[in-house]
Design a protein around this motif. Structure first.
Motif, PDB file in Angstrom:
ATOM      1  N   ALA A  77       0.843  -1.165   0.232  1.00 35.52           N
ATOM      2  CA  ALA A  77      -0.163   0.282   0.206  1.00 35.52           C
ATOM      3  C   ALA A  77       0.474   1.448   0.036  1.00 35.52           C
ATOM      4  N   TRP A  78       0.670   2.174  -0.448  1.00 36.25           N
ATOM      5  CA  TRP A  78       1.483   3.292  -0.916  1.00 36.25           C
ATOM      6  C   TRP A  78       0.471   4.549   0.007  1.00 36.25           C
ATOM      7  N   ILE A  79       1.029   5.058   1.128  1.00 37.06           N
ATOM      8  CA  ILE A  79       0.636   6.321   1.745  1.00 37.06           C
ATOM      9  C   ILE A  79       1.590   7.629   1.811  1.00 37.06           C
ATOM     10  N   HIS A  80       1.416   8.386   2.310  1.00 38.73           N
ATOM     11  CA  HIS A  80       2.181   9.760   2.657  1.00 38.73           C
ATOM     12  C   HIS A  80       2.326   9.891   4.122  1.00 38.73           C
ATOM     13  N   PRO A  81       3.619   9.432   4.438  1.00 41.81           N
ATOM     14  CA  PRO A  81       3.972   9.677   5.851  1.00 41.81           C
ATOM     15  C   PRO A  81       3.449  10.881   6.972  1.00 41.81           C
ATOM     16  N   GLU A  82       2.699  11.577   6.721  1.00 43.78           N
ATOM     17  CA  GLU A  82       2.586  12.118   7.405  1.00 43.78           C
ATOM     18  C   GLU A  82       0.650  11.619   7.556  1.00 43.78           C
ATOM     19  N   ASP A  83       0.576  10.679   6.935  1.00 49.13           N
ATOM     20  CA  ASP A  83      -0.857  10.330   7.267  1.00 49.13           C
ATOM     21  C   ASP A  83      -0.316   8.850   7.688  1.00 49.13           C
ATOM     22  N   ALA A  84       0.311   8.181   7.825  1.00 50.69           N
ATOM     23  CA  ALA A  84       0.668   6.807   7.677  1.00 50.69           C
ATOM     24  C   ALA A  84       0.611   6.079   9.229  1.00 50.69           C
ATOM     25  N   TYR A  85       0.698   7.146  10.150  1.00 46.00           N
ATOM     26  CA  TYR A  85      -0.208   6.402  11.177  1.00 46.00           C
ATOM     27  C   TYR A  85      -1.128   6.430  12.408  1.00 46.00           C
ATOM     28  N   MET A  86      -1.707   7.179  11.033  1.00 46.34           N
ATOM     29  CA  MET A  86      -3.687   6.679  11.146  1.00 46.34           C
ATOM     30  C   MET A  86      -4.009   5.469  10.732  1.00 46.34           C
ATOM     31  N   ILE A  87      -3.608   4.504   9.783  1.00 45.48           N
ATOM     32  CA  ILE A  87      -4.432   3.516   9.630  1.00 45.48           C
ATOM     33  C   ILE A  87      -3.771   2.634  10.704  1.00 45.48           C
ATOM     34  N   GLY A  88      -2.559   2.064  11.910  1.00 43.82           N
ATOM     35  CA  GLY A  88      -2.864   1.260  12.966  1.00 43.82           C
ATOM     36  C   GLY A  88      -3.251   2.093  14.042  1.00 43.82           C
ATOM     37  N   ASP A  89      -3.625   3.053  14.075  1.00 45.10           N
ATOM     38  CA  ASP A  89      -4.292   4.206  14.894  1.00 45.10           C
ATOM     39  C   ASP A  89      -5.450   4.834  14.958  1.00 45.10           C
ATOM     40  N   PRO A  90      -6.755   4.198  14.130  1.00 41.98           N
ATOM     41  CA  PRO A  90      -7.947   4.522  13.567  1.00 41.98           C
ATOM     42  C   PRO A  90      -7.984   6.288  14.149  1.00 41.98           C
ATOM     43  N   GLY A  91      -8.050   5.887  15.891  1.00 46.92           N
ATOM     44  CA  GLY A  91      -9.304   7.226  16.233  1.00 46.92           C
ATOM     45  C   GLY A  91      -8.117   8.028  16.801  1.00 46.92           C
ATOM     46  N   ALA A  92      -6.542   8.199  16.058  1.00 47.89           N
ATOM     47  CA  ALA A  92      -5.605   9.477  16.243  1.00 47.89           C
ATOM     48  C   ALA A  92      -6.426  10.976  15.517  1.00 47.89           C
ATOM     49  N   ALA A  93      -6.633  10.711  14.390  1.00 52.30           N
ATOM     50  CA  ALA A  93      -7.435  12.200  13.710  1.00 52.30           C
ATOM     51  C   ALA A  93      -8.546  12.170  14.388  1.00 52.30           C
ATOM     52  N   LEU A  94      -8.969  11.751  15.091  1.00 54.31           N
ATOM     53  CA  LEU A  94     -10.587  12.575  15.259  1.00 54.31           C
ATOM     54  C   LEU A  94     -10.519  13.344  16.461  1.00 54.31           C
ATOM     55  N   GLY A  95      -9.683  13.554  17.420  1.00 53.48           N
ATOM     56  CA  GLY A  95     -10.000  13.951  18.707  1.00 53.48           C
ATOM     57  C   GLY A  95     -10.412  13.407  19.667  1.00 53.48           C
ATOM     58  N   PRO A  96      -9.999  13.934  20.961  1.00 48.91           N
ATOM     59  CA  PRO A  96     -10.724  13.010  21.926  1.00 48.91           C
ATOM     60  C   PRO A  96     -11.685  12.612  21.861  1.00 48.91           C
ATOM     61  N   GLU A  97     -12.807  12.444  21.548  1.00 52.40           N
ATOM     62  CA  GLU A  97     -13.972  12.086  21.389  1.00 52.40           C
ATOM     63  C   GLU A  97     -14.423  11.443  21.512  1.00 52.40           C
ATOM     64  N   GLY A  98     -13.406  11.593  19.922  1.00 48.66           N
ATOM     65  CA  GLY A  98     -13.734  10.226  18.682  1.00 48.66           C
ATOM     66  C   GLY A  98     -13.019   8.928  18.675  1.00 48.66           C
ATOM     67  N   ARG A  99     -11.670   9.342  19.274  1.00 50.18           N
ATOM     68  CA  ARG A  99     -10.910   8.516  19.631  1.00 50.18           C
ATOM     69  C   ARG A  99     -11.332   7.683  20.427  1.00 50.18           C
ATOM     70  N   GLN A 100     -12.203   7.452  21.482  1.00 45.85           N
ATOM     71  CA  GLN A 100     -13.153   6.865  22.169  1.00 45.85           C
ATOM     72  C   GLN A 100     -14.202   5.211  21.416  1.00 45.85           C
ATOM     73  N   LEU A 101     -13.851   6.254  20.501  1.00 48.77           N
ATOM     74  CA  LEU A 101     -15.143   4.874  19.016  1.00 48.77           C
ATOM     75  C   LEU A 101     -13.894   4.117  19.254  1.00 48.77           C
ATOM     76  N   PHE A 102     -12.376   3.941  18.612  1.00 49.43           N
ATOM     77  CA  PHE A 102     -12.248   2.649  18.389  1.00 49.43           C
ATOM     78  C   PHE A 102     -11.501   2.085  19.799  1.00 49.43           C
ATOM     79  N   GLU A 103     -11.965   2.033  20.626  1.00 53.51           N
ATOM     80  CA  GLU A 103     -10.903   1.734  21.771  1.00 53.51           C
ATOM     81  C   GLU A 103     -11.009  -0.069  22.013  1.00 53.51           C
TER      82      GLU A 103
END
Length: 227
Positions: A77-103
């Motif tokens: 898969a190809w992705i820009h490195p600025e966004d690569a961290y989100m693949i394994g941590d999908p709640g990381a870019a959603l803010g504190p409330e959104g992060r709870q959805l992926f606990e």
């Protein structure tokens, strides 16, 4: 060129399969939530074999099934490195409330993630893409532009541009001024006939958005006017 687009997941994000022709190699773009079975169905229907996955940005509704597809077919898969961290941590870019959805949610990361930083062209499955870094919706958003054998041009915009709207910029990594600069320099510089394949909603064209999209009407084009 064969282009198949279909919405997947709760947020109905568009996933695309592109191939030079039926019964050959293809590339999958933005396989989000619950995309695996839908992708397989289209691959079987058209006799296609995927050679890679392209990701326009890292939000979960566009990347959630990337690891499963890559593992199933042994592809990168190809992705820009600025966004690569989100693949394994999908709640990381959603803010504190959104992060709870992926606990407690387990996400499969592609076994081979390739870096789009600095890439200007990329050839996969016999399709040559021009890669445009397009920050604004996220820091690592990209646009993929390609030509068809019939003479047309396609622009896969992810969540940077939609029919009648643009991507939100209120999530972590979003920047309204940056997305406007991206739209001016990367989108409005293209011919009006360029087909836009967005991350949500119906397809459109650069010309239609130039004329009717309220977010684009007042933007200038660096170096002159396209169309």
């Amino acid at each position: 060129m064969l282009v198949v687009g279909f919405p997947v997941g709760q947020l109905q994000a568009n996933c695309y399969v592109l191939a030079p022709e039926k019964n050959g190699p293809c590339v999958v773009v933005d396989p989000g939530q619950d995309a695996v079975e839908a992708v397989r169905s289209h691959l079987d229907q058209h006799g296609l074999t995927p050679e890679g996955v392209l990701l326009t940005h890292g939000h979960f509704d566009h990347v959630f099934s990337a690891g499963l597809l890559c593992g199933a077919y042994g592809i990168p898969a190809w992705i820009h490195p600025e966004d690569a961290y989100m693949i394994g941590d999908p709640g990381a870019a959603l803010g504190p409330e959104g992060r709870q959805l992926f606990e407690g949610v387990s996400v499969t990361v592609p076994h081979e993630l390739r870096d789009l930083r600095g890439a200007t062209t990329l050839e996969i499955a016999g399709i040559r893409f021009t890669v445009h870094h397009a920050p604004g919706h996220t820091e690592g958003s990209v646009l993929f532009e390609t030509a068809t054998e019939e003479g047309g041009r396609l622009l896969l915009t992810g969540d940077t541009l939609f029919a009648g709207a643009i991507g939100r910029t209120d999530l972590p990594g979003g920047d309204h001024e940056k997305i406007l600069r991206t739209l001016s320099s990367r989108v409005l510089s293209l011919d009006d006939e360029t087909a836009v394949l967005p991350g949500h909603g119906p397809t459109t064209t650069v010309g239609r958005e130039r004329a009717a999209n309220p977010f684009l009407r007042d933007l200038g084009v660096p170096g002159g006017t396209a169309g």
